[in-house]
Design a protein around this motif. Structure first.
Motif, PDB file in Angstrom:
ATOM      1  N   UNK A 252       1.922   1.255 -15.080  1.00 27.86           N
ATOM      2  CA  UNK A 252       1.283   1.505 -13.782  1.00 27.86           C
ATOM      3  C   UNK A 252      -0.157   2.008 -13.873  1.00 27.86           C
ATOM      4  N   UNK A 253      -0.436   2.888 -14.828  1.00 27.51           N
ATOM      5  CA  UNK A 253      -1.799   3.405 -14.919  1.00 27.51           C
ATOM      6  C   UNK A 253      -2.789   2.340 -15.379  1.00 27.51           C
ATOM      7  N   UNK A 254      -2.297   1.263 -16.002  1.00 23.49           N
ATOM      8  CA  UNK A 254      -3.172   0.142 -16.357  1.00 23.49           C
ATOM      9  C   UNK A 254      -3.558  -0.657 -15.113  1.00 23.49           C
ATOM     10  N   UNK A 255      -2.675  -0.653 -14.124  1.00 23.27           N
ATOM     11  CA  UNK A 255      -2.866  -1.446 -12.909  1.00 23.27           C
ATOM     12  C   UNK A 255      -3.485  -0.607 -11.791  1.00 23.27           C
ATOM     13  N   UNK A 256      -2.984   0.610 -11.619  1.00 22.57           N
ATOM     14  CA  UNK A 256      -3.394   1.462 -10.492  1.00 22.57           C
ATOM     15  C   UNK A 256      -4.674   2.227 -10.834  1.00 22.57           C
ATOM     16  N   UNK A 257      -5.762   1.481 -10.966  1.00 22.01           N
ATOM     17  CA  UNK A 257      -7.063   2.049 -11.302  1.00 22.01           C
ATOM     18  C   UNK A 257      -7.839   2.384 -10.023  1.00 22.01           C
ATOM     19  N   UNK A 258      -8.957   3.003 -10.205  1.00 18.49           N
ATOM     20  CA  UNK A 258      -9.830   3.321  -9.068  1.00 18.49           C
ATOM     21  C   UNK A 258     -10.197   2.044  -8.298  1.00 18.49           C
ATOM     22  N   UNK A 259     -10.557   0.982  -9.012  1.00 17.81           N
ATOM     23  CA  UNK A 259     -10.931  -0.275  -8.354  1.00 17.81           C
ATOM     24  C   UNK A 259      -9.742  -0.873  -7.611  1.00 17.81           C
ATOM     25  N   UNK A 260      -8.543  -0.724  -8.176  1.00 18.79           N
ATOM     26  CA  UNK A 260      -7.348  -1.252  -7.517  1.00 18.79           C
ATOM     27  C   UNK A 260      -7.082  -0.519  -6.201  1.00 18.79           C
ATOM     28  N   UNK A 261      -7.294   0.801  -6.199  1.00 26.48           N
ATOM     29  CA  UNK A 261      -7.137   1.558  -4.956  1.00 26.48           C
ATOM     30  C   UNK A 261      -8.179   1.129  -3.929  1.00 26.48           C
ATOM     31  N   UNK A 262      -9.387   0.872  -4.374  1.00 27.42           N
ATOM     32  CA  UNK A 262     -10.421   0.416  -3.441  1.00 27.42           C
ATOM     33  C   UNK A 262     -10.064  -0.945  -2.855  1.00 27.42           C
ATOM     34  N   UNK A 263      -9.476  -1.819  -3.673  1.00 28.13           N
ATOM     35  CA  UNK A 263      -8.995  -3.100  -3.152  1.00 28.13           C
ATOM     36  C   UNK A 263      -7.925  -2.883  -2.081  1.00 28.13           C
ATOM     37  N   UNK A 264      -6.995  -1.971  -2.367  1.00 26.37           N
ATOM     38  CA  UNK A 264      -5.898  -1.708  -1.426  1.00 26.37           C
ATOM     39  C   UNK A 264      -6.423  -1.149  -0.107  1.00 26.37           C
ATOM     40  N   UNK A 265      -7.389  -0.247  -0.178  1.00 24.99           N
ATOM     41  CA  UNK A 265      -7.983   0.315   1.037  1.00 24.99           C
ATOM     42  C   UNK A 265      -8.715  -0.772   1.817  1.00 24.99           C
ATOM     43  N   UNK A 266      -9.436  -1.623   1.117  1.00 26.65           N
ATOM     44  CA  UNK A 266     -10.175  -2.706   1.770  1.00 26.65           C
ATOM     45  C   UNK A 266      -9.234  -3.620   2.541  1.00 26.65           C
ATOM     46  N   UNK A 267      -8.134  -4.027   1.916  1.00 25.45           N
ATOM     47  CA  UNK A 267      -7.175  -4.888   2.611  1.00 25.45           C
ATOM     48  C   UNK A 267      -6.571  -4.167   3.805  1.00 25.45           C
ATOM     49  N   UNK A 268      -6.236  -2.898   3.630  1.00 27.16           N
ATOM     50  CA  UNK A 268      -5.659  -2.112   4.731  1.00 27.16           C
ATOM     51  C   UNK A 268      -6.592  -2.098   5.934  1.00 27.16           C
ATOM     52  N   UNK A 340     -13.277  -7.897  -2.400  1.00 23.56           N
ATOM     53  CA  UNK A 340     -12.324  -7.414  -3.392  1.00 23.56           C
ATOM     54  C   UNK A 340     -12.893  -7.561  -4.790  1.00 23.56           C
ATOM     55  N   UNK A 341     -12.412  -6.716  -5.695  1.00 27.02           N
ATOM     56  CA  UNK A 341     -12.735  -6.833  -7.112  1.00 27.02           C
ATOM     57  C   UNK A 341     -11.647  -7.689  -7.759  1.00 27.02           C
ATOM     58  N   UNK A 342     -12.001  -8.875  -8.205  1.00 26.50           N
ATOM     59  CA  UNK A 342     -11.029  -9.800  -8.781  1.00 26.50           C
ATOM     60  C   UNK A 342     -10.678  -9.529 -10.222  1.00 26.50           C
ATOM     61  N   UNK A 343     -11.299  -8.516 -10.843  1.00 29.62           N
ATOM     62  CA  UNK A 343     -11.091  -8.260 -12.272  1.00 29.62           C
ATOM     63  C   UNK A 343      -9.962  -7.283 -12.566  1.00 29.62           C
ATOM     64  N   UNK A 344      -9.320  -6.758 -11.525  1.00 25.51           N
ATOM     65  CA  UNK A 344      -8.267  -5.770 -11.724  1.00 25.51           C
ATOM     66  C   UNK A 344      -7.000  -6.424 -12.272  1.00 25.51           C
ATOM     67  N   UNK A 345      -6.381  -5.776 -13.245  1.00 25.14           N
ATOM     68  CA  UNK A 345      -5.132  -6.249 -13.843  1.00 25.14           C
ATOM     69  C   UNK A 345      -3.985  -6.104 -12.849  1.00 25.14           C
ATOM     70  N   UNK A 346      -3.000  -7.015 -12.923  1.00 28.91           N
ATOM     71  CA  UNK A 346      -1.814  -6.942 -12.077  1.00 28.91           C
ATOM     72  C   UNK A 346      -0.559  -7.058 -12.939  1.00 28.91           C
TER      73      UNK A 346
END
Length: 558
Positions: A252-268, A340-346
């Motif tokens: 999870x910590x590999x995926x749930x990065x600062x950029x990933x949270x910013x992506x989630x907020x943006x979609x919200x 969105x930042x497309x470089x985030x791992x999933x």
């Protein structure tokens, strides 16, 4: 091969000094080969008493079957609790809703840690299930994928499409006397046709979409309806995906990065999602040691247009969005426009951008997602306010229909029950309804104000009053509303000092919420303020009040 993946379970299955542990596993049906496999904890929040969760135990059984088919994996089902927000709203039971998030997180962490599971698949439905599970996954930091139970289908009565909020608003119409008994009962009986989470861009669908965008669930799964062929196919996809994250050791910590949270907020924000996302994403970020504050929501809201015509403020439901392409299509649209930042791992092992290469574009002719040239609102609907009424912040939900300025005399209520009665008998157009002692400590439990906001709408006052509270709002709430006011009344915040008739001004253009009192008058009132007397607490609510942080910090308990 299994020894590459059973990093935790091997501590009990391969240690000759723990024969009792191994005997217990033989007793549940495992053989010697099974005890060399990686153990996958499959945690269901299923329970019969809530349509959002009623089908999750069946999904868990299907997931286990598929996990067990994977070479070197062994699925083990366990359960945790849930609370129905739809059932508890407007009752004392709602005080247990937000605490249930912490219980879910604690219980998943406890079982996975104590039982030495190598990977985790939470299967979730109602609002607090998802952030609760995600908080646990962050703390555990073991390979994991979240499965969402899916959204409910539309209800129908007469010529209207219905959803859970239809029932609350019908109550407001009944207060006003503008609905017949036949239609009132017809709406209640038909607004929720079966299994699945509440159908609009309410908290469950908001969090499911945000978690998919963050990369912690399989692409496309957050918008699949609960009772659909697409949802039924997910168990097989999930089993293969959990094997992949184990093999690649994606945590999870590999995926749930600062950029990933910013992506989630943006979609919200683009979707007009629930304000509950603020406290939940803050809590999830804390669990993975990512620094996130309420000001990050304002920063992203300032640059992200609100483009989705979804309920509660709009027209369509998650089911409609699924048919238009679903969350992957929306994400692809946002990515093309550099939101969105497309470089985030999933959890697929690929990046967001790589996943979206396979996603369809939004269907031509769809009317749910607006273009950026013609947004519903040029800036996001989530607005973080400060002022002498909210020195440490408040969260407003302004979708564009409410206006950006409201000023009027206060109509004060000490709790939501008094407010519901007051909306019927006291509240006048132009007033600011104040509901206090409803914060995380004051209620305790920070209940949602869906019943009061629905009563306002049903009574035809939606455009004529504002409502502010130190409680929170359901994703189904709409109108000129401000919640999460911090400091809360129970902690001596200014909202606890307001009197009937004090003029309150909410200015979205300046991100301000103020009461027209001089600093000297506020100080005088503080000196005379006494903490509200309440009945003695016991058990869960007592623990929650003693440990919970403020709404501006995510209402976390550790």
């Amino acid at each position: 091969m299994g020894n590459k993946w059973n990093n935790y379970s091997r501590l009990i299955t391969q240690d000759d000094s723990l024969p009792a542990a191994q005997a217990m596993l033989y007793a549940i049906g495992m053989d010697e080969k099974d005890q060399t496999k990686a153990q996958v904890g499959i945690v269901s929040t299923g329970f019969q008493g809530n349509p959002c969760n009623m089908h999750l135990n069946t999904l868990a059984s299907e997931v286990k079957k598929e996990v067990d088919k994977q070479e070197e994996l062994y699925g083990l089902i366990f359960h945790t609790i849930g609370v129905s927000d739809g059932i508890t709203n407007g009752t004392e039971g709602m005080k247990f809703s937000l605490p249930s998030r912490e219980i879910i997180a604690d219980s998943i962490e406890t079982v996975v840690s104590a039982q030495f599971y190598d990977a985790v698949i939470p299967i979730v439905g109602c609002d607090k299930n998802m952030p609760g599970a995600m908080i646990a996954l962050g703390r555990l930091n073991r390979p994991a994928i979240l499965m969402y139970g899916g959204t409910v289908k539309k209800g129908h009565w007469g010529n209207k499409d219905l959803n859970i909020v239809s029932a609350f608003e019908a109550y407001g119409e009944r207060i006003k006397g503008t609905i017949s008994d036949k239609d009132y009962k017809g709406i209640i009986r038909n607004c929720i046709p079966g299994a699945g989470a509440c159908g609009g861009m309410y908290t469950a669908n908001t969090m499911a979409a945000a978690i998919e965008c963050m990369g912690m669930s399989i692409p496309g799964t957050s918008s699949n309806p609960a009772l659909s062929n697409d949802k039924n196919k997910e168990a097989q996809l999930l089993a293969k995906a959990i094997k992949n994250v184990l093999e690649k050791n994606i945590k999870p910590k590999d995926v749930m990065t600062r950029k990933a949270f910013e992506n989630a907020i943006t979609l919200t924000i683009a979707l007009g999602g629930s304000t509950n996302a603020v406290i939940h994403l803050l809590a999830m970020a804390k669990a993975v040691d990512v620094k996130l504050t309420i000001d990050d929501f304002q920063r992203i809201s300032d640059k992200t247009p609100f483009i989705a015509d979804l309920k509660p403020s709009g027209t369509y439901l998650m089911e409609d969005l699924h048919h238009a392409g679903g969350i992957p299509s929306v994400m692809k649209f946002l990515l093309k426009e550099n939101y969105l930042d497309g470089n985030c791992l999933t959890v697929t092992g690929k990046t967001v951008g790589e996943n979206l290469e396979e996603a369809p574009d939004l269907k031509k002719g769809q009317q749910i997602i607006h273009t950026f040239d013609n947004p519903i609102k040029k800036k996001g609907h989530i607005q973080i306010l400060y002022g002498n009424l909210a020195e440490k912040g408040a969260v407003a939900k302004i979708t564009g229909k409410e206006g950006e300025l409201f000023s009027g005399p206060a109509r004060v209520f000490e709790n939501e029950y008094d407010a519901i009665e007051g909306i019927r008998t006291q509240v006048k157009p132009g007033e600011v309804i104040v509901i206090r002692n409803s914060g995380p400590k004051g209620a305790p439990g920070m209940p949602e104000m869906l019943k009061p906001t629905s009563a306002v709408m049903g009574a035809g006052l939606g455009k004529d009053v504002a409502l502010i509270t130190d409680g929170r709002f359901s994703g189904g709430s709409h109108g000129f509303v401000v919640g999460h006011i911090t400091p809360e009344a129970y902690e001596g915040g200014t909202i606890g000092l307001v009197k009937n008739g004090d003029r309150i001004t909410i200015d979205i253009t300046k991100n301000r919420i103020d009461v027209e009192l001089t600093p000297d008058e506020i100080e005088t009132r503080k000196k005379g303020w006494q903490k509200p007397r309440q009945k003695e607490l016991a058990g869960v609510l007592k623990k929650f009040r003693a440990s919970v942080s403020s709404a501006s910090e995510g209402c976390t308990t550790v």
